[in-house]
Design an enzyme around this catalytic site. Sequence first.
Site, PDB file in Angstrom:
ATOM      1  N   LYS A 212     -77.196  14.534  63.176  1.00 26.69           N
ATOM      2  CA  LYS A 212     -76.055  13.254  63.121  1.00 26.69           C
ATOM      3  C   LYS A 212     -75.432  13.478  61.812  1.00 26.69           C
ATOM      4  CE  LYS A 212     -76.338   8.175  62.191  1.00 26.69           C
ATOM      5  NZ  LYS A 212     -76.951   7.361  62.476  1.00 26.69           N
ATOM      6  N   LYS A 266     -74.257  13.687  67.264  1.00 31.30           N
ATOM      7  CA  LYS A 266     -73.460  12.502  67.126  1.00 31.30           C
ATOM      8  C   LYS A 266     -72.731  12.909  65.813  1.00 31.30           C
ATOM      9  CE  LYS A 266     -74.056   7.850  65.772  1.00 31.30           C
ATOM     10  NZ  LYS A 266     -74.876   7.056  64.827  1.00 31.30           N
TER      11      LYS A 266
HETATM   12  C1  PBG Z   1     -77.499   3.908  62.127  1.00 27.14           C
HETATM   13  C2  PBG Z   1     -76.742   4.225  63.196  1.00 27.14           C
HETATM   14  C3  PBG Z   1     -75.477   4.097  63.013  1.00 27.14           C
HETATM   15  C4  PBG Z   1     -74.710   4.440  64.190  1.00 27.14           C
HETATM   16  C5  PBG Z   1     -75.823   4.277  65.137  1.00 27.14           C
HETATM   17  N1  PBG Z   1     -76.898   4.217  64.500  1.00 27.14           N
HETATM   18  C6  PBG Z   1     -74.629   3.962  61.813  1.00 27.14           C
HETATM   19  C7  PBG Z   1     -74.605   5.179  60.814  1.00 27.14           C
HETATM   20  O1  PBG Z   1     -75.265   5.925  60.777  1.00 27.14           O
HETATM   21  O2  PBG Z   1     -73.679   4.970  59.659  1.00 27.14           O
HETATM   22  C8  PBG Z   1     -73.314   4.488  64.478  1.00 27.14           C
HETATM   23  C9  PBG Z   1     -73.026   4.362  65.961  1.00 27.14           C
HETATM   24  C10 PBG Z   1     -71.563   4.077  66.361  1.00 27.14           C
HETATM   25  O3  PBG Z   1     -70.671   4.302  65.423  1.00 27.14           O
HETATM   26  O4  PBG Z   1     -71.367   3.981  67.540  1.00 27.14           O
HETATM   27  N2  PBG Z   1     -78.511   2.728  62.305  1.00 27.14           N
END
Ligand code: PBG
Length: 342
Positions: A212, A266
Amino acid sequence: MAPDDPPQVPRPAGQPSFPVARPRRLRRTPALRRLVAEARIGVDDLVAPLFVREGIDGPVPISSMPGHSQHTVDSLLAEAKRLVSLGIPGLILFGVPAHKDSNGSEAWNPEGIAQRALRALRDSVGDEIVLMADLCLDEYTDHGHCGLLGADGTVLNDPTVALYQRIALAQAAAGADVVAPSGMMDGQVSAIRAALDGAGHDQVAILAYAAKYASALYGPFREAVDVQIAGGGDRRAYQQDPHNRREALLEIAQDVAEGADMVMVKPAMTSLDVLTEARHSVPVPLGAYHVSGEYAMVKAAAAQGWIDGAQVALEQLVALKRAGADFVLTYFAAEVAEALGA
Ligand code: PBG
Protein backbone atom coordinates in the site's frame (compact mmCIF):
# COMPACT_ATOMS: atom_id res chain seq x y z
CA MET A 1 3.76 -12.27 -55.66
CA ALA A 2 0.04 -11.46 -55.92
CA PRO A 3 -1.00 -8.11 -54.41
CA ASP A 4 -2.99 -9.78 -51.58
CA ASP A 5 -0.28 -12.18 -50.51
CA PRO A 6 0.95 -11.51 -47.00
CA PRO A 7 4.40 -10.05 -46.76
CA GLN A 8 7.12 -12.59 -46.16
CA VAL A 9 9.42 -12.61 -43.19
CA PRO A 10 12.91 -12.55 -44.56
CA ARG A 11 14.84 -15.58 -43.30
CA PRO A 12 18.48 -16.48 -43.54
CA ALA A 13 19.30 -18.25 -46.74
CA GLY A 14 18.28 -21.89 -46.78
CA GLN A 15 15.47 -21.58 -44.20
CA PRO A 16 11.79 -21.56 -45.15
CA SER A 17 9.95 -18.27 -44.87
CA PHE A 18 6.58 -17.90 -43.13
CA PRO A 19 3.78 -15.39 -43.61
CA VAL A 20 3.94 -12.58 -41.09
CA ALA A 21 1.22 -12.97 -38.44
CA ARG A 22 -1.71 -10.72 -39.21
CA PRO A 23 -3.34 -10.08 -35.81
CA ARG A 24 -6.13 -8.04 -37.36
CA ARG A 25 -7.70 -11.27 -38.66
CA LEU A 26 -8.73 -12.04 -35.08
CA ARG A 27 -10.12 -8.58 -34.40
CA ARG A 28 -12.64 -8.57 -37.22
CA THR A 29 -15.85 -9.44 -35.33
CA PRO A 30 -17.01 -9.17 -31.73
CA ALA A 31 -17.23 -12.98 -31.52
CA LEU A 32 -13.63 -13.41 -32.68
CA ARG A 33 -12.49 -10.82 -30.18
CA ARG A 34 -14.38 -12.53 -27.39
CA LEU A 35 -12.93 -15.89 -28.33
CA VAL A 36 -9.33 -14.73 -28.10
CA ALA A 37 -9.65 -12.37 -25.11
CA GLU A 38 -6.82 -13.14 -22.70
CA ALA A 39 -8.19 -11.29 -19.68
CA ARG A 40 -11.77 -10.63 -18.68
CA ILE A 41 -13.49 -8.55 -16.08
CA GLY A 42 -16.68 -10.09 -14.74
CA VAL A 43 -19.07 -9.65 -11.87
CA ASP A 44 -17.25 -12.37 -9.93
CA ASP A 45 -14.11 -10.23 -9.83
CA LEU A 46 -15.70 -7.33 -7.96
CA VAL A 47 -15.62 -6.19 -4.35
CA ALA A 48 -17.64 -3.08 -3.48
CA PRO A 49 -16.40 -0.66 -0.78
CA LEU A 50 -19.18 0.77 1.42
CA PHE A 51 -19.24 3.42 4.15
CA VAL A 52 -21.47 3.38 7.21
CA ARG A 53 -21.68 6.42 9.45
CA GLU A 54 -22.97 6.75 12.96
CA GLY A 55 -25.45 9.46 13.95
CA ILE A 56 -27.02 10.37 10.63
CA ASP A 57 -30.72 10.19 9.73
CA GLY A 58 -30.29 9.35 6.08
CA PRO A 59 -27.50 8.65 3.59
CA VAL A 60 -25.06 11.54 3.10
CA PRO A 61 -23.72 11.82 -0.46
CA ILE A 62 -19.93 11.95 -0.80
CA SER A 63 -19.43 14.87 -3.17
CA SER A 64 -16.02 13.80 -4.45
CA MET A 65 -17.30 10.27 -5.18
CA PRO A 66 -20.46 10.75 -7.24
CA GLY A 67 -22.92 7.90 -6.75
CA HIS A 68 -21.56 7.01 -3.29
CA SER A 69 -22.83 7.92 0.16
CA GLN A 70 -22.08 7.50 3.80
CA HIS A 71 -24.83 5.07 4.77
CA THR A 72 -27.05 4.60 7.76
CA VAL A 73 -27.29 0.97 8.83
CA ASP A 74 -30.66 0.79 7.04
CA SER A 75 -29.46 2.25 3.76
CA LEU A 76 -26.35 0.06 4.01
CA LEU A 77 -28.53 -3.04 4.18
CA ALA A 78 -30.50 -1.89 1.16
CA GLU A 79 -27.30 -1.28 -0.78
CA ALA A 80 -25.88 -4.67 0.25
CA LYS A 81 -29.05 -6.36 -1.00
CA ARG A 82 -28.70 -4.55 -4.30
CA LEU A 83 -25.09 -5.79 -4.58
CA VAL A 84 -26.28 -9.33 -3.88
CA SER A 85 -28.96 -9.05 -6.55
CA LEU A 86 -26.30 -7.88 -9.01
CA GLY A 87 -24.26 -10.99 -8.22
CA ILE A 88 -21.31 -9.15 -6.67
CA PRO A 89 -19.44 -11.61 -4.42
CA GLY A 90 -17.89 -9.25 -1.89
CA LEU A 91 -18.15 -5.96 -0.05
CA ILE A 92 -15.68 -4.18 2.20
CA LEU A 93 -17.00 -2.03 5.01
CA PHE A 94 -15.60 1.20 6.45
CA GLY A 95 -17.07 2.66 9.63
CA VAL A 96 -17.31 6.36 10.44
CA PRO A 97 -17.93 6.87 14.18
CA ALA A 98 -19.73 9.84 15.71
CA HIS A 99 -16.95 10.24 18.28
CA LYS A 100 -13.25 10.00 17.57
CA ASP A 101 -10.53 9.90 20.22
CA SER A 102 -6.76 9.68 20.38
CA ASN A 103 -6.60 5.87 20.34
CA GLY A 104 -9.61 5.22 18.11
CA SER A 105 -11.49 3.18 20.69
CA GLU A 106 -14.74 3.02 18.70
CA ALA A 107 -12.91 0.73 16.28
CA TRP A 108 -13.10 -2.21 18.70
CA ASN A 109 -16.21 -1.25 20.66
CA PRO A 110 -18.68 -4.15 20.20
CA GLU A 111 -21.39 -1.48 19.88
CA GLY A 112 -19.28 0.65 17.52
CA ILE A 113 -20.81 1.52 14.18
CA ALA A 114 -18.81 -0.97 12.11
CA GLN A 115 -19.65 -3.84 14.46
CA ARG A 116 -23.35 -2.94 14.55
CA ALA A 117 -23.38 -2.74 10.76
CA LEU A 118 -21.57 -6.07 10.41
CA ARG A 119 -24.10 -7.81 12.66
CA ALA A 120 -26.96 -6.32 10.66
CA LEU A 121 -25.34 -7.40 7.39
CA ARG A 122 -24.74 -10.91 8.70
CA ASP A 123 -28.40 -11.15 9.72
CA SER A 124 -29.77 -9.88 6.44
CA VAL A 125 -27.38 -10.96 3.67
CA GLY A 126 -25.38 -13.57 5.58
CA ASP A 127 -23.42 -15.82 3.30
CA GLU A 128 -24.79 -14.36 0.08
CA ILE A 129 -21.93 -11.89 -0.08
CA VAL A 130 -18.48 -12.00 1.52
CA LEU A 131 -18.34 -9.52 4.39
CA MET A 132 -14.94 -7.87 4.56
CA ALA A 133 -14.07 -5.32 7.23
CA ASP A 134 -11.36 -2.74 6.71
CA LEU A 135 -9.19 -3.01 9.82
CA CYS A 136 -7.56 0.28 10.68
CA LEU A 137 -7.66 3.20 13.09
CA ASP A 138 -7.62 6.31 10.93
CA GLU A 139 -11.41 6.55 10.67
CA TYR A 140 -11.58 6.39 14.48
CA THR A 141 -8.72 8.58 15.70
CA ASP A 142 -9.12 12.32 16.26
CA HIS A 143 -5.68 12.90 14.67
CA GLY A 144 -6.49 10.84 11.57
CA HIS A 145 -3.43 8.59 11.68
CA CYS A 146 -3.63 4.81 11.30
CA GLY A 147 -2.11 4.16 14.73
CA LEU A 148 -1.23 5.43 18.17
CA LEU A 149 0.94 8.51 18.31
CA GLY A 150 4.07 8.65 20.43
CA ALA A 151 5.10 11.77 22.33
CA ASP A 152 7.11 12.98 19.33
CA GLY A 153 4.16 12.53 16.99
CA THR A 154 5.40 9.41 15.24
CA VAL A 155 3.04 6.47 14.79
CA LEU A 156 4.06 3.69 17.20
CA ASN A 157 4.23 0.25 15.61
CA ASP A 158 3.79 -2.41 18.26
CA PRO A 159 1.24 -0.65 20.49
CA THR A 160 -0.80 -0.02 17.34
CA VAL A 161 -0.63 -3.68 16.35
CA ALA A 162 -1.98 -4.60 19.80
CA LEU A 163 -5.01 -2.42 19.08
CA TYR A 164 -5.41 -4.01 15.65
CA GLN A 165 -5.73 -7.35 17.45
CA ARG A 166 -8.64 -5.97 19.47
CA ILE A 167 -10.31 -4.62 16.32
CA ALA A 168 -9.92 -7.98 14.59
CA LEU A 169 -11.65 -9.75 17.47
CA ALA A 170 -14.51 -7.24 17.52
CA GLN A 171 -15.01 -7.51 13.75
CA ALA A 172 -14.85 -11.30 13.81
CA ALA A 173 -17.32 -11.49 16.69
CA ALA A 174 -19.65 -9.19 14.75
CA GLY A 175 -19.64 -11.53 11.76
CA ALA A 176 -16.87 -10.48 9.37
CA ASP A 177 -15.79 -13.27 7.00
CA VAL A 178 -12.57 -11.42 6.22
CA VAL A 179 -10.62 -8.74 8.08
CA ALA A 180 -8.48 -6.45 5.96
CA PRO A 181 -5.68 -4.73 7.87
CA SER A 182 -4.80 -1.53 6.01
CA GLY A 183 -2.52 0.30 8.44
CA MET A 184 0.85 -0.92 7.10
CA MET A 185 2.30 -1.63 10.54
CA ASP A 186 5.10 -4.21 10.55
CA GLY A 187 3.99 -7.60 11.84
CA GLN A 188 0.29 -6.78 11.77
CA VAL A 189 -0.77 -9.89 9.88
CA SER A 190 0.85 -12.47 12.18
CA ALA A 191 -0.40 -10.64 15.26
CA ILE A 192 -3.96 -10.52 13.95
CA ARG A 193 -3.81 -14.19 12.91
CA ALA A 194 -2.66 -15.17 16.40
CA ALA A 195 -5.40 -13.12 18.06
CA LEU A 196 -8.11 -14.58 15.82
CA ASP A 197 -6.92 -18.16 16.32
CA GLY A 198 -6.61 -17.66 20.05
CA ALA A 199 -10.27 -16.64 20.26
CA GLY A 200 -11.62 -19.48 18.11
CA HIS A 201 -11.98 -17.38 14.95
CA ASP A 202 -9.79 -19.67 12.91
CA GLN A 203 -12.19 -19.48 9.95
CA VAL A 204 -11.97 -15.71 9.66
CA ALA A 205 -9.63 -14.91 6.76
CA ILE A 206 -7.13 -12.09 6.41
CA LEU A 207 -6.91 -9.94 3.29
CA ALA A 208 -3.73 -7.94 3.79
CA TYR A 209 -3.32 -4.52 2.28
CA ALA A 210 0.19 -5.78 1.61
CA ALA A 211 1.67 -3.27 -0.80
CA LYS A 212 0.00 0.00 0.00
CA TYR A 213 1.67 3.11 -1.27
CA ALA A 214 1.46 6.54 0.33
CA SER A 215 -0.73 8.16 -2.32
CA ALA A 216 -2.54 11.38 -3.05
CA LEU A 217 -5.12 9.21 -4.82
CA TYR A 218 -6.78 8.53 -1.45
CA GLY A 219 -8.00 12.16 -1.37
CA PRO A 220 -11.74 11.59 -1.86
CA PHE A 221 -11.67 8.76 0.70
CA ARG A 222 -10.84 11.33 3.38
CA GLU A 223 -14.16 13.02 2.71
CA ALA A 224 -15.86 9.63 2.78
CA VAL A 225 -14.58 8.88 6.29
CA ASP A 226 -14.35 12.46 7.62
CA VAL A 227 -10.61 12.33 8.19
CA GLN A 228 -8.15 15.16 8.27
CA ILE A 229 -4.64 14.12 9.15
CA ALA A 230 -3.44 16.27 12.05
CA GLY A 231 -1.24 19.18 11.13
CA GLY A 232 -1.65 18.53 7.41
CA GLY A 233 0.55 15.47 7.90
CA ASP A 234 0.79 12.43 5.69
CA ARG A 235 1.36 8.68 6.00
CA ARG A 236 4.80 8.45 4.40
CA ALA A 237 6.39 7.11 7.57
CA TYR A 238 4.30 3.94 7.42
CA GLN A 239 2.87 3.56 3.92
CA GLN A 240 5.20 2.72 1.06
CA ASP A 241 7.26 5.06 -1.03
CA PRO A 242 5.94 5.03 -4.62
CA HIS A 243 9.51 4.97 -5.92
CA ASN A 244 9.95 1.35 -4.81
CA ARG A 245 8.93 -1.89 -6.47
CA ARG A 246 11.15 -4.48 -4.79
CA GLU A 247 10.02 -3.22 -1.42
CA ALA A 248 6.41 -3.92 -2.42
CA LEU A 249 7.34 -7.50 -3.25
CA LEU A 250 9.04 -7.82 0.13
CA GLU A 251 5.92 -6.51 1.89
CA ILE A 252 3.75 -8.98 0.00
CA ALA A 253 6.06 -11.95 0.63
CA GLN A 254 6.22 -11.07 4.30
CA ASP A 255 2.44 -10.85 4.65
CA VAL A 256 2.04 -14.24 2.97
CA ALA A 257 4.66 -15.70 5.31
CA GLU A 258 2.79 -14.18 8.26
CA GLY A 259 -0.38 -15.96 7.22
CA ALA A 260 -2.27 -13.61 4.93
CA ASP A 261 -4.91 -15.63 3.05
CA MET A 262 -5.12 -12.99 0.32
CA VAL A 263 -3.03 -9.94 -0.47
CA MET A 264 -3.83 -6.65 -2.11
CA VAL A 265 -1.98 -3.93 -3.97
CA LYS A 266 -3.03 -0.29 -3.89
CA PRO A 267 -3.52 2.12 -5.60
CA ALA A 268 -4.26 0.06 -8.69
CA MET A 269 -3.39 1.86 -11.92
CA THR A 270 -0.04 3.08 -10.63
CA SER A 271 0.93 -0.44 -9.47
CA LEU A 272 0.52 -2.60 -12.57
CA ASP A 273 4.18 -3.62 -12.42
CA VAL A 274 3.78 -4.81 -8.83
CA LEU A 275 0.65 -6.77 -9.71
CA THR A 276 2.40 -8.52 -12.56
CA GLU A 277 5.45 -9.44 -10.53
CA ALA A 278 3.38 -10.51 -7.54
CA ARG A 279 1.26 -12.74 -9.77
CA HIS A 280 4.37 -14.71 -10.68
CA SER A 281 5.75 -15.07 -7.18
CA VAL A 282 2.71 -15.17 -4.89
CA PRO A 283 0.57 -18.27 -4.50
CA VAL A 284 -2.42 -16.68 -2.73
CA PRO A 285 -5.30 -14.74 -4.32
CA LEU A 286 -4.18 -11.26 -5.36
CA GLY A 287 -6.41 -8.19 -5.25
CA ALA A 288 -6.07 -4.66 -6.59
CA TYR A 289 -7.77 -1.69 -4.96
CA HIS A 290 -8.91 0.84 -7.55
CA VAL A 291 -9.08 3.69 -5.05
CA SER A 292 -11.24 6.73 -4.46
CA GLY A 293 -9.08 9.13 -6.49
CA GLU A 294 -8.97 6.76 -9.43
CA TYR A 295 -12.76 6.61 -9.36
CA ALA A 296 -13.09 10.37 -8.91
CA MET A 297 -10.81 11.16 -11.86
CA VAL A 298 -12.89 9.06 -14.22
CA LYS A 299 -16.15 10.51 -12.88
CA ALA A 300 -14.91 14.09 -13.10
CA ALA A 301 -13.64 13.80 -16.67
CA ALA A 302 -16.82 11.98 -17.72
CA ALA A 303 -18.98 14.69 -16.14
CA GLN A 304 -17.18 17.22 -18.34
CA GLY A 305 -17.95 15.11 -21.38
CA TRP A 306 -14.23 14.61 -21.95
CA ILE A 307 -14.20 10.83 -21.76
CA ASP A 308 -16.72 8.00 -21.85
CA GLY A 309 -16.62 7.12 -18.14
CA ALA A 310 -18.20 3.68 -18.44
CA GLN A 311 -15.75 2.62 -21.15
CA VAL A 312 -12.74 4.00 -19.29
CA ALA A 313 -13.82 2.18 -16.12
CA LEU A 314 -14.01 -1.14 -17.94
CA GLU A 315 -10.71 -0.48 -19.67
CA GLN A 316 -8.96 0.20 -16.35
CA LEU A 317 -10.50 -2.76 -14.55
CA VAL A 318 -9.62 -5.22 -17.29
CA ALA A 319 -6.07 -3.85 -17.30
CA LEU A 320 -5.85 -4.84 -13.64
CA LYS A 321 -6.95 -8.36 -14.51
CA ARG A 322 -4.48 -8.47 -17.40
CA ALA A 323 -1.69 -7.31 -15.08
CA GLY A 324 -2.41 -10.23 -12.76
CA ALA A 325 -5.13 -9.30 -10.26
CA ASP A 326 -7.62 -12.02 -9.32
CA PHE A 327 -10.16 -9.53 -7.99
CA VAL A 328 -10.66 -5.79 -7.79
CA LEU A 329 -11.99 -3.56 -5.04
CA THR A 330 -13.69 -0.74 -6.89
CA TYR A 331 -16.27 1.99 -6.43
CA PHE A 332 -17.39 1.06 -9.94
CA ALA A 333 -18.50 -2.40 -8.75
CA ALA A 334 -22.27 -1.89 -8.91
CA GLU A 335 -22.12 0.22 -12.06
CA VAL A 336 -19.93 -2.30 -13.88
CA ALA A 337 -22.02 -5.24 -12.68
CA GLU A 338 -25.11 -3.52 -14.05
CA ALA A 339 -23.42 -2.84 -17.38
CA LEU A 340 -22.10 -6.39 -17.67
CA GLY A 341 -25.49 -7.85 -16.80
CA ALA A 342 -27.37 -5.65 -19.25
C1 PBG B 1 -7.07 3.17 5.75
C2 PBG B 1 -7.54 3.12 4.34
C3 PBG B 1 -7.44 4.14 3.40
C4 PBG B 1 -8.01 3.65 2.23
C5 PBG B 1 -8.45 2.36 2.49
N1 PBG B 1 -8.14 2.05 3.80
C6 PBG B 1 -6.91 5.52 3.56
C7 PBG B 1 -5.45 5.71 3.69
O1 PBG B 1 -4.69 4.77 3.74
O2 PBG B 1 -5.02 6.86 3.78
C8 PBG B 1 -8.13 4.42 0.95
C9 PBG B 1 -9.14 3.88 -0.01
C10 PBG B 1 -9.48 4.80 -1.13
O3 PBG B 1 -8.88 5.87 -1.34
O4 PBG B 1 -10.40 4.44 -1.86
N2 PBG B 1 -8.11 2.80 6.63
